[in-house]
Design a protein around this motif. Structure first.
Motif, short mmCIF file in Angstrom:
data_model
loop_
_atom_site.label_atom_id
_atom_site.label_comp_id
_atom_site.label_asym_id
_atom_site.label_seq_id
_atom_site.Cartn_x
_atom_site.Cartn_y
_atom_site.Cartn_z
N PRO A 132 -1.10 1.50 7.70
CA PRO A 132 -2.40 2.43 7.62
C PRO A 132 -2.98 2.61 6.32
CG PRO A 132 -0.10 3.55 7.58
CD PRO A 132 0.03 2.44 8.03
N LEU A 133 -2.17 2.01 5.36
CA LEU A 133 -3.03 2.06 3.84
C LEU A 133 -3.59 0.65 3.94
CD1 LEU A 133 0.09 2.83 1.53
CD2 LEU A 133 -1.63 4.30 2.76
N LYS A 134 -3.46 -0.34 4.38
CA LYS A 134 -3.85 -1.70 4.55
C LYS A 134 -5.51 -1.35 5.49
CE LYS A 134 -3.55 -6.38 6.10
NZ LYS A 134 -4.66 -6.42 7.32
N GLU A 135 -5.14 -0.65 6.64
CA GLU A 135 -6.47 -0.44 7.25
C GLU A 135 -7.51 0.49 6.77
OE1 GLU A 135 -4.90 1.45 11.04
OE2 GLU A 135 -4.19 -0.59 11.68
N HIS A 136 -6.82 1.57 5.97
CA HIS A 136 -7.72 2.39 5.35
C HIS A 136 -8.47 2.24 4.07
CE1 HIS A 136 -5.98 5.02 8.33
NE2 HIS A 136 -7.26 5.95 8.21
N PHE A 137 -7.56 1.36 3.05
CA PHE A 137 -8.04 1.33 1.64
C PHE A 137 -8.09 -0.09 1.18
CE2 PHE A 137 -5.19 5.02 2.26
CZ PHE A 137 -6.56 6.12 2.30
N GLY A 138 -7.29 -1.18 2.04
CA GLY A 138 -7.14 -2.41 1.64
C GLY A 138 -5.91 -2.79 0.86
N LEU A 139 -5.13 -3.68 0.94
CA LEU A 139 -3.86 -3.84 0.36
C LEU A 139 -3.88 -5.30 -0.11
CD1 LEU A 139 -0.77 -2.72 0.07
CD2 LEU A 139 -0.16 -3.79 2.29
N SER A 140 -3.42 -5.41 -1.53
CA SER A 140 -3.40 -6.64 -2.29
C SER A 140 -2.05 -6.91 -2.96
CB SER A 140 -4.27 -6.50 -3.59
OG SER A 140 -4.04 -5.51 -4.36
N LYS A 141 -1.11 -5.96 -3.03
CA LYS A 141 0.05 -6.38 -3.55
C LYS A 141 1.46 -5.38 -3.02
CE LYS A 141 2.34 -7.15 -8.19
NZ LYS A 141 2.06 -7.38 -9.44
N ILE A 142 2.56 -5.72 -2.78
CA ILE A 142 3.61 -5.25 -2.42
C ILE A 142 4.95 -5.56 -3.34
CG2 ILE A 142 5.40 -4.64 -0.44
CD1 ILE A 142 3.14 -5.48 1.29
N VAL A 143 5.70 -4.66 -3.76
CA VAL A 143 6.86 -5.04 -4.32
C VAL A 143 7.86 -3.94 -4.03
CG1 VAL A 143 8.01 -4.83 -6.67
CG2 VAL A 143 5.70 -5.75 -6.74
N HIS A 242 18.27 2.00 6.51
CA HIS A 242 17.72 1.26 5.34
C HIS A 242 16.98 2.07 4.78
CE1 HIS A 242 20.05 -2.17 7.07
NE2 HIS A 242 18.90 -3.11 7.20
N SER A 243 16.95 2.05 3.26
CA SER A 243 15.88 2.82 2.61
C SER A 243 15.18 1.56 1.73
CB SER A 243 16.65 3.67 1.59
OG SER A 243 17.54 4.75 2.38
N GLU A 244 14.03 2.05 1.32
CA GLU A 244 13.06 1.10 0.57
C GLU A 244 12.45 1.82 -0.40
OE1 GLU A 244 12.60 -2.12 4.26
OE2 GLU A 244 10.70 -0.99 3.61
N SER A 245 12.40 1.29 -1.62
CA SER A 245 11.36 1.70 -2.63
C SER A 245 10.36 0.70 -2.82
CB SER A 245 11.99 1.68 -4.17
OG SER A 245 11.34 2.16 -5.05
N VAL A 246 8.98 1.11 -2.35
CA VAL A 246 7.88 0.19 -2.31
C VAL A 246 6.94 0.55 -3.12
CG1 VAL A 246 6.16 -0.82 -0.63
CG2 VAL A 246 8.52 0.01 0.21
N TYR A 247 6.31 -0.18 -4.07
CA TYR A 247 5.10 -0.31 -5.01
C TYR A 247 4.03 -1.12 -4.15
CZ TYR A 247 2.02 -1.19 -8.74
OH TYR A 247 0.82 -1.14 -9.56
N VAL A 248 3.01 -0.56 -4.06
CA VAL A 248 1.61 -1.11 -3.53
C VAL A 248 0.74 -1.02 -4.44
CG1 VAL A 248 2.49 -0.84 -1.05
CG2 VAL A 248 0.98 1.06 -2.26
N GLU A 249 -0.40 -1.96 -4.38
CA GLU A 249 -1.59 -1.97 -5.03
C GLU A 249 -2.56 -2.01 -3.99
OE1 GLU A 249 -1.96 -4.70 -8.33
OE2 GLU A 249 -0.20 -3.52 -9.31
N LEU A 250 -3.54 -1.07 -3.96
CA LEU A 250 -4.58 -1.17 -2.99
C LEU A 250 -6.05 -1.57 -3.49
CD1 LEU A 250 -3.73 2.54 -1.65
CD2 LEU A 250 -2.70 0.37 -0.78
N GLU A 251 -6.90 -2.00 -2.64
CA GLU A 251 -7.93 -2.53 -3.10
C GLU A 251 -9.17 -1.34 -3.51
OE1 GLU A 251 -9.04 -5.05 0.29
OE2 GLU A 251 -7.60 -6.47 -0.22
N GLY A 252 -8.80 -0.24 -2.85
CA GLY A 252 -9.52 1.11 -3.18
C GLY A 252 -8.78 2.04 -4.21
N ALA A 253 -9.18 2.97 -4.31
CA ALA A 253 -8.44 4.05 -5.37
C ALA A 253 -8.46 5.24 -4.54
CB ALA A 253 -9.01 4.02 -6.67
N PRO A 254 -7.67 5.56 -3.65
CA PRO A 254 -7.85 6.84 -2.87
C PRO A 254 -7.11 7.72 -3.64
CG PRO A 254 -6.20 5.18 -1.94
CD PRO A 254 -6.94 4.41 -3.00
N THR A 255 -7.16 9.05 -3.09
CA THR A 255 -6.54 10.15 -3.82
C THR A 255 -4.71 10.10 -3.11
OG1 THR A 255 -7.22 11.72 -2.01
CG2 THR A 255 -8.47 11.57 -4.06
N LEU A 256 -3.97 11.02 -3.67
CA LEU A 256 -2.76 11.09 -2.92
C LEU A 256 -3.02 11.69 -1.53
CD1 LEU A 256 -0.36 12.13 -5.81
CD2 LEU A 256 -0.21 10.01 -4.33
#
Length: 337
Positions: A132-143, A242-256
């Motif tokens: 959903p983040l990719k669809e709404h805001f664009g996704l460039s990086k995942i750690v 399974h649990s995951e800590s995910v950091y993403v960088e979006l192409e936009g800058a949406p609010t929380l």
């Protein structure tokens, strides 16, 4: 195929729970497990040793018995007219085999040539949360850093965790581990009271194969080879989830608030994010449930396009069995079968 294994048992339960349309069902196993009794919808079946002829007259074959078994029997099943939904890594990166999470890339099913791959469990829950983040805001990086349960390594690993835990700290520390991090490895370490930063064997680049699966599968599922993905996969003394800590960088800058709304509206995803009430996902509460749970969503303090998420799911349910059944349901729904 692999009916008596941990994932195979979950597949059977999902078929029952979701009332999947079944006229005839066969439970296939190795020669060693043949003859075991399996109950399905009030009828007792005998597990059968898998042979190529086992797939005669079968529409859909669910495989969860290991990559070598899939490589041996999947082509035989396809030759006999079955569509194989494979839960191993055998065909995942084959360019002619769709790698599918129905909530993310269901349309890829139309490209199948008899075999459809179920992604790695840790990949499935992450792409469900991030799509959903990719669809709404664009996704460039995942750690991503994972905190993975021992059930991902099989029933023997679960038993070893329980034995070591029951033995207590001192005895567990000096116990003769046999299963983790990798059964075939030269060295083994106790998992009780411990954290092991290795899942699967190491590749030449210093990443483990589990980490490379997450990296490569995510790009394939999301149709984006330019996506930057890095992973560190860790085994914890947790039975399931399974649990995951995910950091993403979006192409936009949406609010929380916009990010939370997008995640809350995604299929198969439940938002659990209320820090003031200590509400966030944990593997103990996710065990046995279908959804991917997301919480601890927060903005990065230095990058306005960076955000952090905590993602939890039952690795045997959505991470394996349920996703496989959902693929088959989508084949029927889209009239591909």
């Amino acid at each position: 195929m692999g009916a008596t294994g941990a994932v195979g048992q979950q597949m059977k339960e999902q078929l029952e729970k979701r009332d999947f349309p079944v006229n005839e069902i066969r439970f296939l196993t190795s020669k060693r497990s043949a003859g075991n009794k399996i109950d399905f919808k009030g009828t007792t079946y005998m597990a059968e040793e898998a042979i190529p002829e086992s797939f005669e007259g079968i529409d859909i074959a669910f495989f969860s018995a290991g990559g070598s078994v899939s490589e041996k029997f999947a082509p035989a099943a396809v030759e006999r007219g079955a569509i194989v939904v494979d839960n191993t890594s055998a065909f995942r990166m084959d360019p002619e085999v769709p790698l599918v999470v129905p909530e993310v890339n269901k349309s890829d099913l139309s490209q199948h040539r008899g075999i459809i791959s179920n992604p790695n469990c840790s990949t499935i829950q992450m792409v469900c949360a991030l799509q959903p983040l990719k669809e709404h805001f664009g996704l460039s990086k995942i750690v991503v850093s994972t905190y993975q349960a021992v059930s991902g390594a099989g029933i023997d690993a679960i038993n070893e965790l329980k034995e070591q835990s029951d033995a207590g700290f001192e005895k567990a520390k000096n116990s003769q581990a046999k299963m983790l991090p990798v059964k075939s490895a030269d060295k083994h370490y106790p998992i009780a009271y411990n954290v092991i930063p290795q899942i699967d064997v190491f590749a030449e680049n210093g990443y483990t194969l589990e980490e490379m699966k997450m990296i490569n599968e995510t790009k394939k599922i999301m149709h984006d080879d330019s996506l930057s993905v890095a992973a560190t996969c860790v085994r914890l003394p947790v039975v399931t989830g399974h649990s995951e800590s995910v950091y993403v960088e979006l192409e936009g800058a949406p609010t929380l608030a916009e990010i939370k709304d997008a995640i809350a509206g995604a299929p198969g995803v439940t938002l659990m994010d209320d820090p003031s009430g200590q509400v966030y996902p944990m593997p103990l509460m996710a065990a046995g449930l279908d959804d991917v749970f997301v919480g601890r969503i927060r903005a990065d303090l230095d990058n306005p396009q960076g955000f952090h998420l905590w993602v939890v799911s039952d690795n045997l349910v959505k991470g394996a069995a349920l996703n496989s059944i959902q693929i088959a349901e989508a084949l029927i729904e889209e009239k591909i079968i």
